[in-house]
Design an enzyme around this catalytic site. Structure first.
Site, PDB file in Angstrom:
ATOM      1  N   ARG A 237       0.836  -1.189   0.000  1.00 42.05           N
ATOM      2  CA  ARG A 237       0.000   0.000   0.000  1.00 42.05           C
ATOM      3  C   ARG A 237       0.875   1.244   0.000  1.00 42.05           C
ATOM      4  O   ARG A 237       2.018   1.221   0.463  1.00 42.05           O
ATOM      5  CB  ARG A 237      -0.913   0.006   1.226  1.00 42.05           C
ATOM      6  N   ARG A 248       3.826   9.880   8.807  1.00 41.74           N
ATOM      7  CA  ARG A 248       2.723   9.557   9.718  1.00 41.74           C
ATOM      8  C   ARG A 248       3.203   9.524  11.168  1.00 41.74           C
ATOM      9  O   ARG A 248       2.510  10.004  12.078  1.00 41.74           O
ATOM     10  CB  ARG A 248       2.117   8.203   9.327  1.00 41.74           C
TER      11      ARG A 248
END
Length: 349
Positions: A237, A248
């Site tokens: 992904r 993140r």
């Protein structure tokens, strides 16, 4: 009253008039006593007077089992929330609520806050914190939340945490558990960047822990990472790349971690070492739910150590290396062994 009664007063009896004598030869008529006046009926008892009810109605009973269990589950990407959350749901009998799922459900149901959120999203705007809190407020009124709920993905900032506290305070409630799964960034990089999936089936692999048979010790790539069932190439992904992960993690540490400091004074925060097998992590989470101290965890294995020995050519290095290897690095009870590796070059070893 008659006139005679006027003389003796009302209610007194008039003097009895003597009866005339009977004719000769006839017996006297029996004397008849005057009829007594009928007794007056006793007066009815006074009507009972009911005092007005001034007592206060009893308060509505609290939900069965006492106050609701309200948990916030924290953890960076790859920390294992997906594995631990279902176990918490089963242990406490409360639902796990994701802000994304709640938002979509509110829009589909056409509730007031859902329609407001839909309008914002259709215009390309971001759903405000007020709307999100409003959606949570409506959702936790449903029957499945009578014993409590788990919030996953909210709050993400201290400002959102304050709004959540205000919402709960309005019903006399507060957050009862804050569980944070803690994993070092380096371990998260290995976990996430090694993940590969089969797009069609959703089957998940990992280059290190769950490799497909096709990898066979080679470098992971679309050519070497093939689905065991179909032989089709696996994929990563976009969020599972190292660059995306670092971004993140930076956001998580900058915004989410300070929320732990916000709740720390209330004594509801538990830091769980999630850098261990899933069964051991659950033991720690279960202890947090039960209000028990965190069990000791096994220290992570130290990375391999290297010792470089340098000197001019001669026997000194070999002698010194052997002694260090035997006496210092490899005692009899050592768990790991160090190996002396020598190199020979035209200029010496």
């Amino acid at each position: 009253c008659s006139r005679a009664n006027h003389t003796m007063g009302c209610g007194a009896s008039a003097p009895e008039t003597p009866s005339p004598a009977p004719p000769a030869g006839q017996p006297a008529a029996p004397k008849v006593a005057p009829k007594a006046a009928p007794e007056a009926a006793p007066p009815p008892p006074p009507a009972a007077v009911t005092a007005p009810d001034t007592t206060t109605a009893p308060a509505a009973p609290a939900p069965a089992g006492g106050p609701r269990a309200i948990m916030i589950l924290f953890g960076p990407p790859g920390a294992g929330k997906g594995s631990q959350a279902p176990k918490i749901v089963e242990a406490l009998g409360i639902p796990q609520l994701s802000t994304g799922d709640m938002l979509r459900a509110a829009v589909a149901a056409g509730s007031d806050v859902g329609m407001q959120a839909r309008s914002v999203m259709e215009s390309g705007g971001l759903v405000t914190d007020d709307l999100v809190v409003g959606i949570i407020r409506e959702r936790v009124k449903e029957d499945d939340c009578i014993k409590g709920f788990i919030l996953d993905g909210f709050p993400r900032t201290v400002a959102q945490a304050v709004m959540l506290d205000d919402m709960l305070r309005a019903t006399g409630e507060s957050v009862t558990y804050v569980v944070a799964l803690v994993v070092p960034d380096a371990a998260l990089t290995e976990r996430i960047c090694g993940r590969w999936i089969h797009k069609e089936s959703g089957r998940s692999y990992h280059a290190t822990s769950i490799p497909p048979a096709s990898l066979a010790g080679r470098v992971p790539s679309p050519e070497t990472m093939l689905d065991d069932a179909t032989g089709e190439p696996l994929m990563q992904r976009a969020d599972d790349t190292e660059a995306a992960l670092q971004k993140r993690l930076k956001g998580y540490h900058a915004q989410t971690v300070p929320i732990l400091a916000h709740y720390e004074p209330s004594g509801v925060v538990t830091m769980v070492d999630a850098n261990q097998p899933a069964e051991a992590v659950w033991t720690c989470v279960d202890a947090a739910i039960k209000g028990l101290p965190q069990p000791p965890t096994s220290p992570a294995a130290a990375p391999p150590a290297a010792l470089a020995v340098a000197s001019p050519a001669g026997p000194v290095k070999s002698t010194l290396s052997d002694r260090v290897n035997t006496k210092l690095l490899n005692p009899p009870d050592a768990k790991y062994k160090f190996v002396h590796v020598g190199f020979t070059s035209p200029g010496g070893d």
